[in-house]
Design an enzyme around this catalytic site. Structure first.
Site, PDB file in Angstrom:
ATOM      1  N   ASN A  10      17.108  39.916  48.624  1.00 31.09           N
ATOM      2  CA  ASN A  10      16.626  38.776  47.845  1.00 31.09           C
ATOM      3  C   ASN A  10      17.793  37.798  47.716  1.00 31.09           C
ATOM      4  O   ASN A  10      18.692  38.008  46.915  1.00 31.09           O
ATOM      5  CB  ASN A  10      16.165  39.282  46.467  1.00 31.09           C
ATOM      6  CG  ASN A  10      15.834  38.147  45.514  1.00 31.09           C
ATOM      7  OD1 ASN A  10      15.674  36.997  45.932  1.00 31.09           O
ATOM      8  ND2 ASN A  10      15.740  38.472  44.229  1.00 31.09           N
ATOM      9  N   TRP A  11      17.735  36.745  48.507  1.00 31.37           N
ATOM     10  CA  TRP A  11      18.874  35.811  48.545  1.00 31.37           C
ATOM     11  C   TRP A  11      18.927  34.878  47.348  1.00 31.37           C
ATOM     12  O   TRP A  11      19.891  34.162  47.174  1.00 31.37           O
ATOM     13  CB  TRP A  11      18.825  34.978  49.836  1.00 31.37           C
ATOM     14  CG  TRP A  11      19.000  35.765  51.091  1.00 31.37           C
ATOM     15  CD1 TRP A  11      19.155  37.120  51.205  1.00 31.37           C
ATOM     16  CD2 TRP A  11      19.036  35.253  52.426  1.00 31.37           C
ATOM     17  NE1 TRP A  11      19.281  37.477  52.515  1.00 31.37           N
ATOM     18  CE2 TRP A  11      19.205  36.336  53.293  1.00 31.37           C
ATOM     19  CE3 TRP A  11      18.921  33.970  52.970  1.00 31.37           C
ATOM     20  CZ2 TRP A  11      19.278  36.194  54.677  1.00 31.37           C
ATOM     21  CZ3 TRP A  11      18.990  33.811  54.340  1.00 31.37           C
ATOM     22  CH2 TRP A  11      19.180  34.927  55.193  1.00 31.37           C
ATOM     23  N   LYS A  12      17.846  34.848  46.580  1.00 31.72           N
ATOM     24  CA  LYS A  12      17.763  33.924  45.434  1.00 31.72           C
ATOM     25  C   LYS A  12      18.069  32.502  45.914  1.00 31.72           C
ATOM     26  O   LYS A  12      17.711  32.143  47.029  1.00 31.72           O
ATOM     27  CB  LYS A  12      18.696  34.403  44.311  1.00 31.72           C
ATOM     28  CG  LYS A  12      18.475  35.892  43.995  1.00 31.72           C
ATOM     29  CD  LYS A  12      19.165  36.367  42.766  1.00 31.72           C
ATOM     30  CE  LYS A  12      18.821  37.837  42.548  1.00 31.72           C
ATOM     31  NZ  LYS A  12      19.393  38.379  41.329  1.00 31.72           N
ATOM     32  N   HIS A  96       9.731  38.463  39.814  1.00 29.39           N
ATOM     33  CA  HIS A  96      11.141  38.828  39.627  1.00 29.39           C
ATOM     34  C   HIS A  96      11.555  38.473  38.198  1.00 29.39           C
ATOM     35  O   HIS A  96      11.082  37.491  37.628  1.00 29.39           O
ATOM     36  CB  HIS A  96      12.011  38.077  40.646  1.00 29.39           C
ATOM     37  CG  HIS A  96      13.432  38.548  40.620  1.00 29.39           C
ATOM     38  ND1 HIS A  96      14.338  38.084  39.700  1.00 29.39           N
ATOM     39  CD2 HIS A  96      14.078  39.467  41.372  1.00 29.39           C
ATOM     40  CE1 HIS A  96      15.497  38.701  39.904  1.00 29.39           C
ATOM     41  NE2 HIS A  96      15.360  39.549  40.911  1.00 29.39           N
ATOM     42  N   GLU A  98      14.005  37.027  36.976  1.00 31.17           N
ATOM     43  CA  GLU A  98      14.501  35.657  36.784  1.00 31.17           C
ATOM     44  C   GLU A  98      13.330  34.683  36.670  1.00 31.17           C
ATOM     45  O   GLU A  98      13.395  33.700  35.933  1.00 31.17           O
ATOM     46  CB  GLU A  98      15.449  35.273  37.935  1.00 31.17           C
ATOM     47  CG  GLU A  98      16.791  35.992  37.790  1.00 31.17           C
ATOM     48  CD  GLU A  98      17.490  36.316  39.092  1.00 31.17           C
ATOM     49  OE1 GLU A  98      17.184  35.694  40.125  1.00 31.17           O
ATOM     50  OE2 GLU A  98      18.367  37.210  39.072  1.00 31.17           O
ATOM     51  N   GLU A 168      13.492  47.102  38.593  1.00 31.39           N
ATOM     52  CA  GLU A 168      14.801  46.471  38.415  1.00 31.39           C
ATOM     53  C   GLU A 168      15.123  46.346  36.932  1.00 31.39           C
ATOM     54  O   GLU A 168      14.674  45.405  36.267  1.00 31.39           O
ATOM     55  CB  GLU A 168      14.800  45.069  39.023  1.00 31.39           C
ATOM     56  CG  GLU A 168      14.479  45.034  40.498  1.00 31.39           C
ATOM     57  CD  GLU A 168      14.976  43.741  41.140  1.00 31.39           C
ATOM     58  OE1 GLU A 168      15.817  43.816  42.028  1.00 31.39           O
ATOM     59  OE2 GLU A 168      14.536  42.661  40.708  1.00 31.39           O
ATOM     60  N   GLY A 174      22.782  41.815  38.816  1.00 26.65           N
ATOM     61  CA  GLY A 174      23.923  40.904  38.889  1.00 26.65           C
ATOM     62  C   GLY A 174      25.065  41.250  37.959  1.00 26.65           C
ATOM     63  O   GLY A 174      25.981  40.461  37.764  1.00 26.65           O
ATOM     64  N   SER A 214      22.226  45.624  41.194  1.00 28.13           N
ATOM     65  CA  SER A 214      23.587  45.972  41.627  1.00 28.13           C
ATOM     66  C   SER A 214      23.633  47.091  42.671  1.00 28.13           C
ATOM     67  O   SER A 214      24.532  47.927  42.647  1.00 28.13           O
ATOM     68  CB  SER A 214      24.470  46.316  40.426  1.00 28.13           C
ATOM     69  OG  SER A 214      24.561  45.196  39.557  1.00 28.13           O
ATOM     70  N   GLY A 235      20.239  41.909  45.651  1.00 22.83           N
ATOM     71  CA  GLY A 235      20.614  40.508  45.477  1.00 22.83           C
ATOM     72  C   GLY A 235      21.980  40.260  46.102  1.00 22.83           C
ATOM     73  O   GLY A 235      22.112  40.077  47.316  1.00 22.83           O
ATOM     74  N   GLY A 236      23.006  40.284  45.282  1.00 27.48           N
ATOM     75  CA  GLY A 236      24.374  39.942  45.698  1.00 27.48           C
ATOM     76  C   GLY A 236      24.814  40.561  47.014  1.00 27.48           C
ATOM     77  O   GLY A 236      25.325  39.863  47.903  1.00 27.48           O
TER      78      GLY A 236
HETATM   79  P1  PGA Z   1      21.651  42.192  42.353  1.00 22.87           P
HETATM   80  O1  PGA Z   1      20.181  41.534  42.220  1.00 22.87           O
HETATM   81  O2  PGA Z   1      21.597  43.138  43.518  1.00 22.87           O
HETATM   82  O3  PGA Z   1      22.573  41.031  42.582  1.00 22.87           O
HETATM   83  O4  PGA Z   1      21.913  42.900  41.068  1.00 22.87           O
HETATM   84  C1  PGA Z   1      19.024  42.298  42.427  1.00 22.87           C
HETATM   85  C2  PGA Z   1      17.789  41.442  42.241  1.00 22.87           C
HETATM   86  O5  PGA Z   1      17.772  40.614  41.314  1.00 22.87           O
HETATM   87  O6  PGA Z   1      16.801  41.555  42.994  1.00 22.87           O
END
Ligand code: PGA
Length: 253
Positions: A10-12, A96, A98, A168, A174, A214, A235-236
């Site tokens: 997930n590149w956001k 998600h 966010e 999640e 994050g 994470s 994500g990251g």
């Molecule tokens: P993260 O994000 O791996 O940076 O913690 C995961 C996500 O929000 O899908």
């Protein structure tokens, strides 16, 4: 049925179209014809078309990070599920945390989007998870079960092969704080139990449940060793080719 592990990046809101194309070009080189895990990338909307072009004929699947539930119309700024299918997506990330936190998404809008995604022939990756406060109150399972139940409301067994759930925990996204494999497994097992009652026990065994929060090359192997963890939403660590490729090719324990 064997659940093929699914690792989704997930590149956001990261990477321009050119950066996205460079990234998947390198990722394809790195992964070759790797098929043991399903690798998925979710670039921002404007990069979907060029990335789809680049992925044609390969093994990496394309996901969008969101969609609207109507097919078309006067909805400025929105993109529909049929449009995403047309551009070459197979998956759409829905709900998600966010989007729930910053863009007003609720279990109800998640449910509408899930239905729109399924009726377009795409597969939803439905995100659920508790906040730190909810975990500390002991409400984790109750919160997550409500999100799953409401998100899947009105669906029948025909949806089973298409659904992916992503657990999640908000406090792990994050933050560098991963849930322990045991903490994640406990919630995954409860989700699978709930899926048995929503669909049926066989169906529940077929649905893949990803962990997210994470996930890194250094912790993916332990997480994947849990019986009900079938992949990761990353994500990251998905923004770097080497680290995402290592996650896709996790080591079985
Ligand atoms: P993260 O994000 O791996 O940076 O913690 C995961 C996500 O929000 O899908």
């Amino acid at each position: 049925m064997m659940r093929t592990p699914i690792m989704a990046g997930n590149w956001k809101m990261h990477k321009t179209a050119r950066e996205a194309v460079d990234f998947v070009t390198n990722l394809q080189k790195e992964l070759g014809d790797w098929k043991e895990t399903e690798a998925v990338v979710a670039p921002p909307f404007m990069a979907l078309a060029p990335v789809a072009e680049c992925l044609k004929g390969g093994t990496i699947a394309l996901a969008a990070q969101n969609c609207f539930w109507e097919e078309q119309g006067a909805y400025t700024g929105e993109v529909s599920a049929p449009m995403l299918r047309d551009v070459g997506c197979r998956y759409v990330i829905i709900g998600h945390s966010e989007r729930r936190a910053y863009f007003g998404e609720t279990d109800e809008t998640v449910n509408k989007k899930v239905k729109a995604v399924l009726s377009s022939g795409l597969q939803p990756i439905i995100c659920v998870g508790e906040s730190l406060e909810e975990r500390e109150r002991g409400d984790t399972v109750q919160i997550v079960e409500r999100q799953v139940k409401e998100g899947l409301k009105g669906l029948d067994e025909t949806a089973v092969p298409s659904i992916v759930i992503a657990y999640e925990p908000l406090w792990a996204i994050g933050t560098g704080k991963t849930a322990t494999p045991e903490q994640a497994q406990e919630v995954h097992a409860s989700i699978r139990g709930l899926l048995s009652s929503i669909f049926n026990p066989e169906g529940a065994q077929d649905i893949r449940i990803q962990y997210g929060g994470s996930v890194k090359p250094g912790n993916v192997d332990e997480l994947m060793a849990q019986p009900d963890i079938d992949g990761a939403l990353v994500g990251g660590a998905s923004l770097d080719v080497e680290s995402f490729a290592r996650i896709v090719r996790f080591e079985k324990k």
